[in-house]
Design a protein around this motif. Structure first.
Motif, short mmCIF file in Angstrom:
data_model
loop_
_atom_site.label_atom_id
_atom_site.label_comp_id
_atom_site.label_asym_id
_atom_site.label_seq_id
_atom_site.Cartn_x
_atom_site.Cartn_y
_atom_site.Cartn_z
N PHE A 1 18.61 -6.65 4.22
CA PHE A 1 19.23 -6.89 2.91
C PHE A 1 20.02 -8.20 2.91
CE2 PHE A 1 22.98 -5.45 0.10
CZ PHE A 1 22.43 -6.05 -1.02
N LEU A 2 20.86 -8.37 3.90
CA LEU A 2 21.77 -9.52 3.92
C LEU A 2 21.12 -10.79 4.46
CD1 LEU A 2 25.06 -7.72 5.02
CD2 LEU A 2 24.36 -8.41 2.72
N SER A 3 19.85 -10.70 4.84
CA SER A 3 19.11 -11.90 5.25
C SER A 3 18.28 -12.47 4.11
CB SER A 3 18.19 -11.58 6.43
OG SER A 3 18.94 -11.26 7.58
N ASP A 4 18.28 -11.78 2.96
CA ASP A 4 17.53 -12.25 1.81
C ASP A 4 18.22 -13.48 1.23
OD1 ASP A 4 16.35 -12.61 -0.78
OD2 ASP A 4 15.78 -10.49 -0.80
N ARG A 5 17.50 -14.59 1.14
CA ARG A 5 18.09 -15.85 0.69
C ARG A 5 18.52 -15.80 -0.77
NH1 ARG A 5 16.97 -20.52 3.24
NH2 ARG A 5 18.61 -21.31 1.86
N ARG A 6 17.96 -14.89 -1.55
CA ARG A 6 18.41 -14.74 -2.94
C ARG A 6 19.72 -13.95 -3.03
NH1 ARG A 6 14.95 -16.22 -7.24
NH2 ARG A 6 12.71 -16.23 -6.80
N PRO B 1 23.56 -21.36 3.55
CA PRO B 1 22.51 -21.86 4.46
C PRO B 1 22.39 -20.98 5.71
CG PRO B 1 23.79 -23.69 3.61
CD PRO B 1 24.48 -22.44 3.14
N PRO B 2 21.18 -20.62 6.11
CA PRO B 2 20.99 -19.72 7.26
C PRO B 2 21.68 -20.18 8.53
CG PRO B 2 18.93 -20.01 6.07
CD PRO B 2 19.90 -20.97 5.47
N LEU B 3 21.73 -21.49 8.78
CA LEU B 3 22.38 -21.97 9.99
C LEU B 3 23.86 -21.60 10.03
CD1 LEU B 3 20.78 -25.51 10.50
CD2 LEU B 3 20.40 -23.43 11.84
N VAL B 4 24.45 -21.46 8.85
CA VAL B 4 25.85 -21.05 8.76
C VAL B 4 25.96 -19.53 8.69
CG1 VAL B 4 27.96 -21.18 7.39
CG2 VAL B 4 26.49 -23.20 7.61
#
Length: 354
Positions: free
Chosen positions: A55-60, A65-68
């Protein structure tokens, strides 16, 4: 020489004779796919962690930014939050079926919709979740196995948001990317201002209020929150929520003081859509309001955010601040009112395919 073995709808679909050795041809069925947010498979640490990670990895959902974000998610949030979330799920868990209420209600919606549409034997109904199980991809696969070459997907979110409706559609399209002979697809649009939905909310609310042994002074329409920055970037969710409340208020003949909009479920340090539900009930209690009721028009089915957060945490906030009577109005779920909404929209959106 071709064979003369045709699919059941060959005369209507004009498939014609198939050459010997030809791959199987779909039967021309229509698939209806109900999609809801999702749920962990259990209340244990591992199940909740897997669900929250997806759930919390969904970019929407999380636009950092994923690196952060990923180090924060994996090193901090996913080491502590699963225990608390799992404990909250245990408070509302359907122990008889060993599943969350959201899964129970979504299954009920699909089964009742299938029964309602049984007058057309060419329609199949399945249900899936954006996060967790049964997955959207598995539900799509079940429809394809039944011969569906046209899919109507129904994201069960009345108000549109990129964090909900769009993510549900994203997941379906990801699954379609893996299919060579992909079906035609339609998606049910947001239905926040559909008369059948407003009527269902009004009828359900009036019916539940009539069963109470007290009359609420104020009724809150509490919607899931959203970071304010999403509104500023163009997400229409906030406007959809306010319009739903306005139309419901007009349908009931109430004024702006009797029915108000609030937003719940915020987390993190950034500002979210306001007014906040918990802060509002606390303020009302301190101002002398003793009796309130809360409904959740943004949820098609009761879940942890309604059953544990609203009927648990928010109830406690109100009573602790001086309130005396509190009622949570159930979501439409698979009630007759709720099923009227779902069936009506599905029948409308499959027109031209039948």
């Amino acid at each position: 020489m071709g064979t003369t073995e045709l699919t059941p709808q060959a005369d209507r679909k004009s498939i014609g004779p198939l050459p010997a050795g030809h791959p199987p041809v779909r039967k021309g069925r229509i698939g209806v796919l109900l999609v809801n947010l999702g749920t962990p498979d259990g209340t244990d640490y591992g199940s909740v962690r897997r669900y929250l990670k997806e759930f919390l990895s969904d970019r929407r959902v999380i636009e950092i930014p994923p690196l952060v974000w990923q180090p924060i998610l994996n090193l901090f949030i996913l080491t502590t939050r699963p225990q608390k979330t799992g404990a909250n799920y245990r408070k509302i868990w359907n122990t008889e079926l060993d599943e969350s209420p959201l899964r129970t209600f979504t299954r009920g919606q699909a089964e009742k919709l299938a029964a309602a549409l049984s007058d057309n034997p060419d329609i199949s109904v399945e249900w899936g979740m954006r996060y967790g199980n049964p997955s959207t991809a598995s539900a799509l696969d079940r429809l394809l196995q039944q011969g569906c070459d046209r899919i109507l997907t129904f994201p069960l979110y009345p108000q549109y948001s990129a964090t909900t409706t769009a993510t549900a559609n994203d997941q379906l399209f990801r699954a379609l990317m893996e299919i060579r002979n992909a079906p035609a697809v339609r998606t049910v649009p947001a239905y926040y201002d559909e008369p059948v939905y407003i009527d269902a909310l009004a009828d359900s609310l009036k019916g539940h209020l009539a069963k109470l042994d007290f009359e609420p002074e104020v009724v809150l329409a509490s919607y899931h929150g959203l970071p304010k920055v999403n509104l500023e970037k163009g997400d229409p969710y906030h406007c959809h929520c306010l319009k739903t409340t306005r139309l419901l208020r007009e349908r009931l003949g109430w004024d702006e003081k009797r029915l108000i909009s609030t937003f719940q479920s915020r987390f993190g340090a950034q500002e979210w859509l306001q007014p906040y539900t918990d802060k509002t009930v606390e303020r009302l209690a301190k101002e002398g309001v003793k009796r309130i009721a809360i409904l959740n028009p943004g949820f098609s089915a009761d879940c942890i955010e309604t059953l544990e957060e609203i009927d648990g945490e928010v109830r406690e906030v109100f009573l602790h601040a001086g309130g005396e009577r509190f009622a949570h109005i159930p979501c439409l779920n698979d009630s007759p009112e709720g099923m009227t909404v779902i069936e009506s929209l599905v029948r409308r959106e499959v027109q031209g395919w039948i």
